[in-house]
Design a protein around this motif. Structure first.
Motif, PDB file in Angstrom:
ATOM      1  N   ASN A   1      -7.313  56.223 -38.578  1.00  0.00           N
ATOM      2  CA  ASN A   1      -6.639  56.088 -40.053  1.00  0.00           C
ATOM      3  C   ASN A   1      -6.635  57.362 -40.655  1.00  0.00           C
ATOM      4  N   GLY A   2      -5.536  57.755 -40.731  1.00  0.00           N
ATOM      5  CA  GLY A   2      -5.186  59.311 -41.198  1.00  0.00           C
ATOM      6  C   GLY A   2      -4.682  59.252 -42.766  1.00  0.00           C
ATOM      7  N   GLY A   3      -4.507  57.979 -43.172  1.00  0.00           N
ATOM      8  CA  GLY A   3      -3.870  57.808 -44.321  1.00  0.00           C
ATOM      9  C   GLY A   3      -2.380  57.500 -44.296  1.00  0.00           C
ATOM     10  N   TYR A   4      -1.774  57.212 -45.482  1.00  0.00           N
ATOM     11  CA  TYR A   4      -0.378  56.902 -45.680  1.00  0.00           C
ATOM     12  C   TYR A   4       0.597  58.126 -45.345  1.00  0.00           C
ATOM     13  N   SER A   5       0.247  59.102 -45.845  1.00  0.00           N
ATOM     14  CA  SER A   5       1.292  60.380 -45.634  1.00  0.00           C
ATOM     15  C   SER A   5       1.221  60.516 -44.282  1.00  0.00           C
ATOM     16  N   ALA A   6       0.093  60.628 -43.642  1.00  0.00           N
ATOM     17  CA  ALA A   6       0.032  61.029 -42.021  1.00  0.00           C
ATOM     18  C   ALA A   6       0.741  60.065 -41.254  1.00  0.00           C
ATOM     19  N   GLY A   7       0.730  58.771 -41.699  1.00  0.00           N
ATOM     20  CA  GLY A   7       1.506  57.675 -40.984  1.00  0.00           C
ATOM     21  C   GLY A   7       2.911  57.685 -41.181  1.00  0.00           C
ATOM     22  N   ILE A   8       3.233  58.197 -42.323  1.00  0.00           N
ATOM     23  CA  ILE A   8       4.843  58.550 -42.554  1.00  0.00           C
ATOM     24  C   ILE A   8       5.193  59.588 -41.664  1.00  0.00           C
ATOM     25  N   ASN A   9       4.724  60.642 -41.573  1.00  0.00           N
ATOM     26  CA  ASN A   9       5.104  61.931 -40.877  1.00  0.00           C
ATOM     27  C   ASN A   9       4.726  61.368 -39.482  1.00  0.00           C
ATOM     28  N   ALA A  10       4.181  60.725 -38.851  1.00  0.00           N
ATOM     29  CA  ALA A  10       4.204  60.481 -37.519  1.00  0.00           C
ATOM     30  C   ALA A  10       5.280  59.625 -36.950  1.00  0.00           C
ATOM     31  N   ALA A  11       5.670  58.592 -38.106  1.00  0.00           N
ATOM     32  CA  ALA A  11       6.603  57.661 -37.518  1.00  0.00           C
ATOM     33  C   ALA A  11       8.085  58.382 -37.738  1.00  0.00           C
TER      34      ALA A  11
ATOM     35  N   THR B   1      10.700  52.076 -36.945  1.00  0.00           N
ATOM     36  CA  THR B   1       9.505  52.581 -36.312  1.00  0.00           C
ATOM     37  C   THR B   1       8.180  52.419 -37.103  1.00  0.00           C
ATOM     38  N   VAL B   2       7.265  52.005 -36.554  1.00  0.00           N
ATOM     39  CA  VAL B   2       5.951  51.524 -37.108  1.00  0.00           C
ATOM     40  C   VAL B   2       5.048  52.636 -36.849  1.00  0.00           C
ATOM     41  N   ALA B   3       4.128  53.169 -37.752  1.00  0.00           N
ATOM     42  CA  ALA B   3       2.808  54.068 -37.304  1.00  0.00           C
ATOM     43  C   ALA B   3       1.757  53.107 -37.754  1.00  0.00           C
ATOM     44  N   ASP B   4       1.086  52.923 -36.694  1.00  0.00           N
ATOM     45  CA  ASP B   4      -0.389  52.149 -36.754  1.00  0.00           C
ATOM     46  C   ASP B   4      -1.233  52.953 -36.860  1.00  0.00           C
ATOM     47  N   ASN B   5      -2.111  52.982 -37.913  1.00  0.00           N
ATOM     48  CA  ASN B   5      -3.360  53.760 -38.164  1.00  0.00           C
ATOM     49  C   ASN B   5      -4.780  53.297 -37.502  1.00  0.00           C
TER      50      ASN B   5
END
Length: 324
Positions: free
Chosen positions: A74-84, A45-49
């Motif tokens: 672009n909500g940042g790295y943690s936001a991307g991890i949580n979304a993915a 799973t890839v979260a693209d910001n």
């Protein structure tokens, strides 16, 4: 608390990648996943910001089976991890990778083997840079003495002494299955139990200190970070010290994280030690330290949730967790 779904039987690894204008580097990661995760059941799973360079389309073209979550910002790295993680199929463990990481063949199996043995928690591979030099990814918990050691001796020399150095620099620590308080977050395998107990990641850290926060909370909950030295990965990312605003962001988040875990007096001492480091480097002509020192001397900067300047947001992508 986040709950990790569990498949009916067997281990399933959710591979999570956060991208932002990563079209130039993510193909190399995708190419390495097959050999790197050979023998495992896994899904990506890839979260693209909100990339503007076609990153999401590149992932879909090269790996059609991947789930691509376009966050729209672009909500940042943690936001991307949580979304993915929220969008991922059922899993029993989570492998978080930077888009500029390359797994060597069999890396995933070696990580999972160590995760299965002993305590659940976090397992990291031995990481080298693109030129083959070792990356000291293991870290000790931040303390006032360690901040002073860094200021007075430098991270490399201070790291030889556990009481004085945050960065673990002893080569012997990277030749055995050693433990550390946390590790640089370019490649992390997290057990499902640890994920359920400690996720989500703290989105107030836009970039830097988010992996420190997660790993320290995991350690406090009984989930240690361990190194699997036979598992190898290459990190081709840049250095956070190359851009003043990146080093400013890293430095502010270090103090913000320390403040969350310690009292006012200890935080004041830690702030002073970090400031000493940056002022001393600034006096030697470092533009990155000048930016960090100026920010530390602004009380409002530590009350903010730091993020990149608006004109620098497009430059984040390849070095999401560049080494400090």
């Amino acid at each position: 608390m986040s709950t990790a779904p569990t498949p009916e039987s067997g281990d399933v690894v959710a591979v999570i990648v956060v991208t932002y204008n990563s079209a130039a580097v993510v193909p190399g990661l995708l190419e390495s996943l097959g050999p790197g995760l050979a023998g495992l059941r896994w899904h990506l799973t890839v979260a693209d910001n909100a990339s503007s360079d076609g990153t999401a389309e590149t992932v879909r073209r090269l790996m059609p089976a991947a789930r691509v979550v376009e966050t729209g910002r672009n909500g940042g790295y943690s936001a991307g991890i949580n979304a993915a993680a929220a969008a991922a199929a059922p899993f029993t463990s989570v492998l978080i990778l930077n888009p500029d990481v390359r797994l060597t063949p069999g890396c995933g199996q070696l990580l999972l083997d160590l995760l299965r043995r002993g305590d659940d928690g976090i397992v990291v591979p031995l990481v080298t840079m693109a030129d083959g030099s070792p990356e000291h990814t293991l870290r000790r918990e931040p303390t006032v003495l360690r901040a002073l050691g860094d200021a007075l001796l430098g991270a490399e020399r201070a790291g030889r002494f556990p009481v004085l150095g945050e960065v673990v620099t002893d080569p012997a620590a990277y030749r055995r299955e050693s433990r550390s308080d946390w590790a640089v977050g370019s490649a992390l395998l997290v057990s499902g139990r640890c994920w359920s107990a400690c996720a989500p990641w703290d989105e107030s850290f836009f970039l830097y200190s988010e992996e420190t926060d997660f790993a320290l909370r995991a350690r406090d909950a009984g989930f240690p970070t361990r190194l699997a030295p036979a598992a190898r990965a290459t990190h081709i990312g840049g250095d956070s010290r190359a851009a003043p605003w990146l080093w400013r962001l890293l430095t502010l988040n270090k103090v913000r994280l320390y403040r969350r875990r310690n009292g006012r007096a200890a935080t004041a001492a830690y702030w002073a030690a970090v400031l000493l480091r940056e002022v001393s480097r600034a006096a030697l002509g470092s533009p990155t330290s000048r930016a960090a020192a100026a920010a530390l001397l602004r009380p409002a900067a530590l009350r903010e949730t730091p993020g990149p300047p608006a004109d620098q947001r497009a430059t984040i992508g390849t070095g999401l967790n560049a080494s400090a």
